[in-house]
Design an enzyme around this catalytic site. Structure first.
Site, PDB file in Angstrom:
ATOM      1  CB  SER A 129      52.453  13.247  -8.956  1.00  6.72           C
ATOM      2  OG  SER A 129      52.902  13.212  -7.626  1.00  6.72           O
TER       3      SER A 129
HETATM    4  N1  SAH Z   1      54.195   9.347  -4.962  1.00  2.99           N
HETATM    5  C1  SAH Z   1      52.765   9.529  -4.766  1.00  2.99           C
HETATM    6  C2  SAH Z   1      52.405  10.983  -4.541  1.00  2.99           C
HETATM    7  C3  SAH Z   1      51.901  11.099  -3.192  1.00  2.99           C
HETATM    8  S1  SAH Z   1      51.582  12.709  -2.562  1.00  2.99           S
HETATM    9  C4  SAH Z   1      51.964   8.910  -5.879  1.00  2.99           C
HETATM   10  O1  SAH Z   1      52.547   8.470  -6.880  1.00  2.99           O
HETATM   11  O2  SAH Z   1      50.746   8.821  -5.746  1.00  2.99           O
HETATM   12  C5  SAH Z   1      52.777  12.740  -1.246  1.00  2.99           C
HETATM   13  C6  SAH Z   1      52.616  11.705  -0.176  1.00  2.99           C
HETATM   14  O3  SAH Z   1      53.653  11.945   0.785  1.00  2.99           O
HETATM   15  C7  SAH Z   1      51.307  11.768   0.588  1.00  2.99           C
HETATM   16  O4  SAH Z   1      50.669  10.534   0.532  1.00  2.99           O
HETATM   17  C8  SAH Z   1      51.747  12.116   2.026  1.00  2.99           C
HETATM   18  O5  SAH Z   1      50.959  11.495   3.022  1.00  2.99           O
HETATM   19  C9  SAH Z   1      53.171  11.581   2.047  1.00  2.99           C
HETATM   20  N2  SAH Z   1      54.046  12.167   3.071  1.00  2.99           N
HETATM   21  C10 SAH Z   1      54.106  13.441   3.514  1.00  2.99           C
HETATM   22  N3  SAH Z   1      55.057  13.593   4.443  1.00  2.99           N
HETATM   23  C11 SAH Z   1      55.631  12.363   4.609  1.00  2.99           C
HETATM   24  C12 SAH Z   1      56.670  11.859   5.436  1.00  2.99           C
HETATM   25  N4  SAH Z   1      57.333  12.636   6.304  1.00  2.99           N
HETATM   26  N5  SAH Z   1      57.005  10.544   5.332  1.00  2.99           N
HETATM   27  C13 SAH Z   1      56.357   9.730   4.461  1.00  2.99           C
HETATM   28  N6  SAH Z   1      55.329  10.142   3.659  1.00  2.99           N
HETATM   29  C14 SAH Z   1      54.984  11.445   3.726  1.00  2.99           C
END
Ligand code: SAH
Length: 249
Positions: free
Chosen positions: A99
């Site tokens: 993000s």
């Molecule tokens: N917090 C992260 C942002 C990641 S983007 C950072 O600081 O880099 C969102 C993430 O959520 C992705 O990696 C995606 O694979 C994950 N995601 C999506 N749906 C999900 C679910 N149901 N359970 C766990 N992770 C999930």
């Protein structure tokens, strides 16, 4: 067209300034220290610009200090390290993103993290948000649905010494009942609704931040609070865009 002479002179001057500027004063052995400080200034500027939405001009100093400590360049793919301190999201593989720093800082600020808090995160991704939280609370439990991302996040956090973060591969929609209830819950993927299991796992007095809306379109960042008597309130903060929440729930 060949560059004109004044153009060349201007370029040379700029290069000279760059060399004589930060490099001469960077006694620090962290070559990214100046870039990280600039990122923190960019975050502060975004907070000012969005003051009307977020209801304040500045984010908490504790949160800003944590943003100034976490080495974001180590949470992005090696070939993107040079862009690690831009105030923007970056690709981390598997169609996912790390993000934007301002959004990480804002979400962390809204969660009002306290040193004794235990946090849950849905969507580990690069584990940058988890690391920022880990700087501010007692423990972070984070779940990532893409297994290789969960594995690399575990290795990265180990290597950086974040021993108060636990990563699990799985569907975070269901939270992590074994470690619930949580003081803080942060969802970093766009949900169509607030997952009921997460509401159930939020402690009375706890805070949740979650982007809710249509996948691939704009979502609203919501701050949800569970009062001591169990009543749940929700407040829209500002429009955001996150990658979609996936999984079979
Ligand atoms: N917090 C992260 C942002 C990641 S983007 C950072 O600081 O880099 C969102 C993430 O959520 C992705 O990696 C995606 O694979 C994950 N995601 C999506 N749906 C999900 C679910 N149901 N359970 C766990 N992770 C999930």
């Amino acid at each position: 067209m060949r560059p004109t002479l004044p153009g060349l002179v201007a370029l040379a001057t700029a290069a000279l300034l760059l060399v004589a500027g930060p490099a001469a004063t960077a006694a620090d052995d962290d070559p990214f220290a100046e870039a990280r400080a600039a990122m923190v200034r960019a975050v502060a500027l975004d907070a000012e610009r969005t003051a009307e939405w977020i209801g304040k001009e500045e984010l908490s100093p504790r949160v800003m200090e944590a943003m100034g400590r976490v080495p974001r360049h180590l949470f992005v793919p090696p070939e993107l390290q040079g862009f690690g301190y831009l105030n923007r999201p970056l690709p981390i593989g598997y169609g996912q993103t790390i993000s934007q720093p301002y959004i990480v800082a804002l979400m962390t600020d809204l969660l009002a993290p306290q040193p004794d808090d235990v946090a849950f995160e849905l969507g580990t991704g690069s584990s940058y948000q988890a690391a920022v939280l880990a700087e501010l609370v007692a423990g972070v439990y984070t779940v990532e649905i893409v297994e290789p991302l969960a594995a690399s996040a575990t290795d990265r956090l180990d290597a950086l010494g974040y021993d108060n973060v636990t990563v699990r591969a799985g569907d975070g929609y269901f939270g992590w009942p074994e470690h619930a209830p949580f003081d803080i819950i942060v969802v970093t993927a766009a949900a169509s609704h607030v997952p009921p299991p997460l509401i159930a796992q939020l402690k009375p007095g706890g805070r949740m931040v979650i982007p809710v809306g249509s996948p691939f379109l704009t979502q609203q960042l919501l701050l949800i609070e569970k009062k001591e008597d169990g009543a749940v309130t929700s407040r829209q903060i500002l429009p955001v865009i996150f990658v979609p929440l996936t999984g079979g729930h």
